[in-house]
Design an enzyme around this catalytic site. Structure first.
Site, short mmCIF file in Angstrom:
data_model
loop_
_atom_site.label_atom_id
_atom_site.label_comp_id
_atom_site.label_asym_id
_atom_site.label_seq_id
_atom_site.Cartn_x
_atom_site.Cartn_y
_atom_site.Cartn_z
CG HIS A 103 60.92 28.58 21.18
ND1 HIS A 103 60.55 29.66 20.76
CD2 HIS A 103 62.17 28.01 20.09
CE1 HIS A 103 61.17 30.12 19.59
NE2 HIS A 103 61.73 28.69 19.49
CB CYS A 114 64.24 30.78 19.54
SG CYS A 114 64.40 30.32 17.53
CG ASN A 126 60.70 29.30 15.29
OD1 ASN A 126 60.68 30.22 16.40
ND2 ASN A 126 61.91 28.75 15.36
#
Ligand code: ACO
Length: 332
Positions: A256, A116, A286
């Site tokens: 994020h 990520c 996500n």
């Protein structure tokens, strides 16, 4: 000598049409709209459907849109880095496939995987090529088809992830804008809490690995949550202090989008008001390498030249990082 910095000069996003809602997921696994919203903040996510369509489709659409939007010829691009944890295949690099499909005849390209944190790592890497002085136009693609590694019978992971592609253009500037500072971190001991068990050289694909569902994301949610909450907030505060920034100096936090609770905890630690935090997790989930650029793309018309932005991410590896940048253009 005048310092050359790398500035984001345009950004584009692309999401597939199909929307997977919490209600649809509730028919697939034992979950509910209420549980997902309360624990993650996610209402829906986009999924790339269709055989033979991988991450390069997401990236290529985003790059073509970027080139159209800017009027730049694909031949002018020097380098394309594809930030992704879900490449089309082990090799060749998905970046190469995107460059080919988008007509980037003069660019070299490669993939970068830091889970990520891939986008943050890639932006920093690209900025160094620009600062060196011999690269003028670089595209960072942040794209992931997370649905390709999600087990849709595992309620602890399938509610979280979505698919998206983005393209960020970086160019040199000698003005006081662009990427000013970055801190990147890695802790490989975190691997036990978040990884993909098979498909690599340790456990190549076999009937056994497929039967055991080892090609999907393995995540110990609570452990990852604890590391993410503390590390994402710590590194964002660290970059603020390092650059003498107070919370009121920051126009936007661009976090994020892993979980709304992690995002809110980071903003609280930094002393940033909620209306100064880019949050779109409710509509995309996500999307790993695409979350931060999807936010920048959606907020592009609200960003003003000179705005101080803090980008912050945490992901598998463990990897985490923060970037301090000064936005380089007004809404067009
Ligand atoms: N619906 C209903 N119940 C669920 C669901 C679901 N979708 N998922 C888990 N549960 C249950 C669990 O089974 C557990 O039940 P039990 O108490 O009977 O055992 C209960 O809910 C609580 O489970 P927790 O895991 O403690 O739930 P938590 O509040 O931690 O939320 C989540 C889980 C959303 C995964 C959270 O831990 C999280 O967001 N973790 C971080 C994820 C992350 O940031 N990943 C990094 C990036 S990913 C990358 O790099 C590729």
């Amino acid at each position: 000598m005048t310092k050359i910095r790398a500035a984001i000069t345009s950004i584009n996003g692309w999401v597939p049409d199909y929307i997977l809602t919490n209600d649809e997921l509730s028919k697939m696994v034992d979950t509910s709209d209420e549980w997902i919203i309360t624990r993650t903040g996610i209402k829906e996510r986009h999924i790339l459907k269709g055989n033979g369509k991988g991450t390069s489709v997401l990236g290529t659409e985003a790059v073509k849109g970027l080139l159209k939007k800017t009027g730049i010829s694909p031949k002018e691009i020097d380098l394309l880095i594809c930030a992704t944890v879900t490449p089309d295949m082990q090799f060749p690099a998905t970046a190469n496939i995107i460059s080919d499909k988008a007509g980037l005849k003069n660019a070299f390209s490669y993939d970068l995987n830091a889970a990520c944190s891939s986008y943050i790592y890639s932006l920093v890497t690209a900025s160094k090529f620009i600062e060196a002085g011999n690269y003028k136009k670089i595209i960072v693609v942040g794209a992931d088809k997370m649905s390709s590694i999600v087990d849709y019978s595992d309620r602890t992971t399938c509610v979280i992830f979505g698919d998206a592609g983005t393209a960020t253009l970086l160019e040199p500037t000698t003005e006081d804008f662009g990427i000013k500072d970055a801190i990147l971190r890695t802790d490989g001991s975190g691997m036990i809490h978040l990884h993909q068990k098979a498909g690599g050289s340790v456990r190549p694909a076999s009937h056994e690995t497929v039967d055991a569902k080892e090609h999907f994301i393995y995540q110990e949610g609570q452990a990852v949550f604890k590391f993410a909450v503390s590390n994402m907030a710590d590194i964002a505060v660290e970059i603020m202090k390092k650059n003498g920034l107070k919370s009121e100096d920051i126009a936007w936090l661009v976090p994020h989008q892993a979980n709304l609770r992690i995002v809110e905890a980071t903003a609280r630690r930094m002393g940033i008001r909620k209306d100064r935090v880019m949050i779109n997790i409710q509509r995309y989930g996500n999307t790993t390498s695409a979350t931060i650029p999807l936010c920048l793309w959606e907020w592009e018309n609200q960003l003003k030249k000179g705005d101080n932005l803090i980008l912050s991410a945490f992901g598998g590896g463990f990897t985490w990082g923060s970037i301090y940048l000064k936005w380089a253009y007004d809404p067009k």
